[in-house]
Motif scaffolding. Structure first.
Motif, PDB file in Angstrom:
ATOM      1  N   ASN A 284       0.860  -1.177   0.000  1.00 49.65           N
ATOM      2  CA  ASN A 284       0.000   0.000   0.000  1.00 49.65           C
ATOM      3  C   ASN A 284       0.899   1.231   0.000  1.00 49.65           C
ATOM      4  O   ASN A 284       1.652   1.455   0.956  1.00 49.65           O
ATOM      5  CB  ASN A 284      -0.902  -0.002   1.237  1.00 49.65           C
ATOM      6  CG  ASN A 284      -1.944   1.099   1.192  1.00 49.65           C
ATOM      7  OD1 ASN A 284      -2.226   1.648   0.120  1.00 49.65           O
ATOM      8  ND2 ASN A 284      -2.523   1.428   2.335  1.00 49.65           N
ATOM      9  N   ILE A 285       0.829   2.031  -1.052  1.00 52.83           N
ATOM     10  CA  ILE A 285       1.787   3.115  -1.254  1.00 52.83           C
ATOM     11  C   ILE A 285       1.063   4.438  -1.471  1.00 52.83           C
ATOM     12  O   ILE A 285       0.045   4.500  -2.168  1.00 52.83           O
ATOM     13  CB  ILE A 285       2.714   2.819  -2.457  1.00 52.83           C
ATOM     14  CG1 ILE A 285       3.473   1.512  -2.213  1.00 52.83           C
ATOM     15  CG2 ILE A 285       3.692   3.961  -2.699  1.00 52.83           C
ATOM     16  CD1 ILE A 285       4.356   1.086  -3.365  1.00 52.83           C
ATOM     17  N   CYS A 286       1.630   5.501  -0.881  1.00 59.38           N
ATOM     18  CA  CYS A 286       1.118   6.858  -1.050  1.00 59.38           C
ATOM     19  C   CYS A 286       2.225   7.720  -1.637  1.00 59.38           C
ATOM     20  O   CYS A 286       3.370   7.671  -1.177  1.00 59.38           O
ATOM     21  CB  CYS A 286       0.657   7.429   0.287  1.00 59.38           C
ATOM     22  SG  CYS A 286       0.164   9.167   0.237  1.00 59.38           S
ATOM     23  N   ILE A 287       1.890   8.512  -2.662  1.00 58.83           N
ATOM     24  CA  ILE A 287       2.847   9.409  -3.300  1.00 58.83           C
ATOM     25  C   ILE A 287       2.403  10.847  -3.072  1.00 58.83           C
ATOM     26  O   ILE A 287       1.289  11.230  -3.445  1.00 58.83           O
ATOM     27  CB  ILE A 287       2.973   9.133  -4.804  1.00 58.83           C
ATOM     28  CG1 ILE A 287       3.587   7.745  -5.026  1.00 58.83           C
ATOM     29  CG2 ILE A 287       3.818  10.198  -5.494  1.00 58.83           C
ATOM     30  CD1 ILE A 287       3.754   7.379  -6.480  1.00 58.83           C
ATOM     31  N   ILE A 288       3.271  11.648  -2.453  1.00 57.58           N
ATOM     32  CA  ILE A 288       3.002  13.064  -2.252  1.00 57.58           C
ATOM     33  C   ILE A 288       3.736  13.843  -3.343  1.00 57.58           C
ATOM     34  O   ILE A 288       4.955  13.787  -3.436  1.00 57.58           O
ATOM     35  CB  ILE A 288       3.487  13.529  -0.867  1.00 57.58           C
ATOM     36  CG1 ILE A 288       2.893  12.638   0.220  1.00 57.58           C
ATOM     37  CG2 ILE A 288       3.109  14.981  -0.626  1.00 57.58           C
ATOM     38  CD1 ILE A 288       3.462  12.898   1.598  1.00 57.58           C
ATOM     39  N   GLY A 289       2.992  14.578  -4.163  1.00 50.82           N
ATOM     40  CA  GLY A 289       3.585  15.287  -5.292  1.00 50.82           C
ATOM     41  C   GLY A 289       3.486  14.466  -6.564  1.00 50.82           C
ATOM     42  O   GLY A 289       4.492  14.225  -7.240  1.00 50.82           O
ATOM     43  N   GLY A 290       2.274  14.038  -6.893  1.00 47.01           N
ATOM     44  CA  GLY A 290       2.077  13.144  -8.027  1.00 47.01           C
ATOM     45  C   GLY A 290       2.360  13.759  -9.380  1.00 47.01           C
ATOM     46  O   GLY A 290       2.638  13.035 -10.345  1.00 47.01           O
ATOM     47  N   THR A 291       2.300  15.090  -9.492  1.00 44.08           N
ATOM     48  CA  THR A 291       2.561  15.727 -10.784  1.00 44.08           C
ATOM     49  C   THR A 291       3.987  16.246 -10.901  1.00 44.08           C
ATOM     50  O   THR A 291       4.329  16.891 -11.891  1.00 44.08           O
ATOM     51  CB  THR A 291       1.571  16.883 -11.029  1.00 44.08           C
ATOM     52  OG1 THR A 291       1.610  17.782  -9.915  1.00 44.08           O
ATOM     53  CG2 THR A 291       0.164  16.368 -11.226  1.00 44.08           C
TER      54      THR A 291
ATOM     55  N   THR B 130      -2.404   5.698  -3.761  1.00 40.84           N
ATOM     56  CA  THR B 130      -2.883   6.998  -3.299  1.00 40.84           C
ATOM     57  C   THR B 130      -1.938   8.083  -3.811  1.00 40.84           C
ATOM     58  O   THR B 130      -0.729   8.030  -3.553  1.00 40.84           O
ATOM     59  CB  THR B 130      -2.944   7.051  -1.759  1.00 40.84           C
ATOM     60  OG1 THR B 130      -3.785   6.004  -1.282  1.00 40.84           O
ATOM     61  CG2 THR B 130      -3.493   8.390  -1.299  1.00 40.84           C
ATOM     62  N   VAL B 131      -2.492   9.072  -4.516  1.00 40.26           N
ATOM     63  CA  VAL B 131      -1.694  10.143  -5.110  1.00 40.26           C
ATOM     64  C   VAL B 131      -2.196  11.477  -4.577  1.00 40.26           C
ATOM     65  O   VAL B 131      -3.376  11.825  -4.745  1.00 40.26           O
ATOM     66  CB  VAL B 131      -1.776  10.121  -6.647  1.00 40.26           C
ATOM     67  CG1 VAL B 131      -0.938  11.245  -7.231  1.00 40.26           C
ATOM     68  CG2 VAL B 131      -1.299   8.774  -7.176  1.00 40.26           C
ATOM     69  N   ILE B 132      -1.301  12.226  -3.948  1.00 36.35           N
ATOM     70  CA  ILE B 132      -1.635  13.545  -3.436  1.00 36.35           C
ATOM     71  C   ILE B 132      -1.085  14.581  -4.403  1.00 36.35           C
ATOM     72  O   ILE B 132       0.109  14.614  -4.690  1.00 36.35           O
ATOM     73  CB  ILE B 132      -1.044  13.753  -2.031  1.00 36.35           C
ATOM     74  CG1 ILE B 132      -1.652  12.728  -1.067  1.00 36.35           C
ATOM     75  CG2 ILE B 132      -1.300  15.170  -1.539  1.00 36.35           C
ATOM     76  CD1 ILE B 132      -1.032  12.724   0.299  1.00 36.35           C
ATOM     77  N   THR B 133      -1.971  15.409  -4.912  1.00 36.92           N
ATOM     78  CA  THR B 133      -1.583  16.431  -5.875  1.00 36.92           C
ATOM     79  C   THR B 133      -2.396  17.685  -5.602  1.00 36.92           C
ATOM     80  O   THR B 133      -3.156  17.759  -4.639  1.00 36.92           O
ATOM     81  CB  THR B 133      -1.786  15.929  -7.310  1.00 36.92           C
ATOM     82  OG1 THR B 133      -1.363  16.926  -8.226  1.00 36.92           O
ATOM     83  CG2 THR B 133      -3.238  15.578  -7.570  1.00 36.92           C
ATOM     84  N   ARG B 134      -2.251  18.681  -6.445  1.00 34.36           N
ATOM     85  CA  ARG B 134      -2.979  19.922  -6.226  1.00 34.36           C
ATOM     86  C   ARG B 134      -3.716  20.326  -7.498  1.00 34.36           C
ATOM     87  O   ARG B 134      -3.328  19.941  -8.612  1.00 34.36           O
ATOM     88  CB  ARG B 134      -2.037  21.045  -5.812  1.00 34.36           C
ATOM     89  CG  ARG B 134      -1.044  21.454  -6.874  1.00 34.36           C
ATOM     90  CD  ARG B 134      -0.360  22.757  -6.531  1.00 34.36           C
ATOM     91  NE  ARG B 134       0.544  22.644  -5.405  1.00 34.36           N
ATOM     92  CZ  ARG B 134       1.121  23.678  -4.823  1.00 34.36           C
ATOM     93  NH1 ARG B 134       0.868  24.906  -5.235  1.00 34.36           N
ATOM     94  NH2 ARG B 134       1.950  23.512  -3.816  1.00 34.36           N
TER      95      ARG B 134
END
Length: 433
Positions: free
Chosen positions: A206-213, A235-239
């Motif tokens: 289970n992986i989360c990426i902060i700054g997907g773009t 899980t991808v955290i982006t803006r």
């Protein structure tokens, strides 16, 4: 005696040869020969062999000073037997360029260059490497010498293949794409390769990426889903519109990602992540239909968090987000990245140093501050250069180019990068010289 009466007597007693010389002859005297006026004339000299390659480059002296063109550099010929000269066509900008520039507080160190990755054409080949390289080869690579004040944002660069990563450009990539292909992909590959060798990167992780773009983030997303075949939801955290961009660029894996908008929670991403873990679901918003929809989530805490933005929020709530023995990997540190102020290779704060020193002994998870070493020496250990080239040739990884500028417009390019809102690579086109 008068002269008239003496003349006949003198003539009578004279030598006959003298008398013959005194006879008047009818032939005219010879004419004067006309000659051209003597003068100096300009004559073309033979062409001399040029013993150097002229170079035009972009340089700066300090972070506050201007970036300007320089014509002072030259590459001497003949070159070293183990080196090649590459005529640069495109250069990919990286955040590390701005960090290196920020490190030069004053101009006492002289001129420094920009640019860490490039694409171009080989123009000169040393004697010892002619079996590997030929004039006219289309190549791409990394020119990373942050402590030597040199860069590849110039018309020609002298490359040592024993130290600087350089490879033949894959046929499927344009020269523009190739100039931004290797640095971010190499960083993402080396991070995931370390995690796989540690046993943390499993197909059900289970992986989360902060700054997907970010460029490294997009490379990591593609590697996880297309190379390591991760089958859990990512899980991808982006803006902002990052969600739509990623779905558009990677449609084949769009349904395998859960998106969290960094802006809606004012940077406190721990809040929606904790809520998603506790409630077993997350609400998302479809901008095309203007409707909300719910995504079921049953994967629990994260095995790996990859942070390409920086910050302390997730670390502060790590016990609620990371499984025991999990990994938190950051390329930035505890502080949120600021391209206008960050300097290269800056020291971490005391809490980050404690996590690196004692790791899971105090925090129950493994902390890694990753700094990419883009060298041939590292590639000899894990062959990251060859692996990345294969991934690009097979189109496993796609290079996303956000904007392209002529290198005369470098101010606009760097200003855009400083906003930290780029959605892919920023490329500078280098003119011929």
């Amino acid at each position: 005696m008068s002269s008239s009466k003496a003349t006949p007597k003198i003539v009578a007693k004279a030598d006959p040869r003298l008398e013959a010389a005194m006879i008047e002859r009818p032939d005219p005297s010879p004419k004067e020969l006309k000659t051209e006026e003597v003068g100096l004339k300009r004559v073309a000299r033979p062409i001399r062999h040029v013993r150097h390659v002229p170079v035009k480059s972009l340089i700066f002296y300090s972070r506050r000073g201007p970036i300007e063109f320089s014509y002072d550099s030259k590459i001497k010929l003949p070159i070293n037997k183990n080196k090649v000269i590459v005529q640069i066509q495109y250069v990919g900008l990286n955040p590390v360029d701005m960090k290196i520039r920020n490190s030069y507080q004053t101009g006492i160190y002289g001129a420094a260059g920009l640019g860490r990755e490039y694409s171009g054409i080989v123009t000169h080949v040393g004697e010892n490497v002619q079996s590997h390289w030929s004039e006219g080869d289309e190549v791409y690579g990394i020119y990373f010498h942050p402590r030597q004040a040199v860069g590849c944002l110039q018309t020609s660069v002298l490359i040592d293949p024993r130290e600087d990563p350089i490879m033949l450009k894959p046929m499927c990539l344009s020269m523009k794409e190739a100039s931004g292909a290797l640095f971010a992909l190499g960083a993402a590959y080396n991070i995931l390769d370390k995690l796989q060798k540690s046993g943390a990167l499993q197909k059900n992780a289970n992986i989360c990426i902060i700054g997907g773009t970010s460029c490294v983030g997009m490379a990591a997303i593609q590697l996880l889903k297309k190379h390591y075949n991760l089958y859990a939801l990512l899980t991808v955290i982006t803006r902002g519109d990052g969600r739509n961009l990623l779905k558009k660029k990677f449609p084949s894996i769009a349904d395998e990602m859960i998106f969290v908008n960094y802006l809606t929670c004012r940077g406190k991403v721990s809040v929606p992540l904790k809520q998603m873990i506790e409630e077993g679901q997350i609400t998302d918003f479809d901008e095309e239909t203007n409707e909300e929809y719910t995504i079921e989530y049953d994967q629990g805490k994260y095995d790996i968090i990859l942070d390409f933005v920086g910050g302390y929020d997730l670390l502060q709530h790590s016990s609620s987000l990371i499984r025991t023995g999990g990994y938190y990997v950051t390329t930035v540190g505890d502080y949120v990245a600021n391209y206008k102020k960050d300097i290269y290779n800056s020291a971490d704060n005391p809490s980050a140093n404690m996590r690196k020193a004692f790791g899971s002994m105090l925090w129950l998870y493994n902390y890694m501050h990753f700094q990419f070493d883009p060298s041939v020496a590292l590639s000899k250990k894990n062959n990251w250069m060859g692996k990345c080239s294969e991934l690009l040739e097979r189109k496993t990884v796609k290079i996303v180019v956000d904007k392209t500028y002529d290198w005369k417009n470098h101010k606009e390019a760097l200003s855009y990068m400083a906003t930290q809102r780029a959605r892919g690579k920023i490329i500078l086109k280098v003119e011929k010289f």
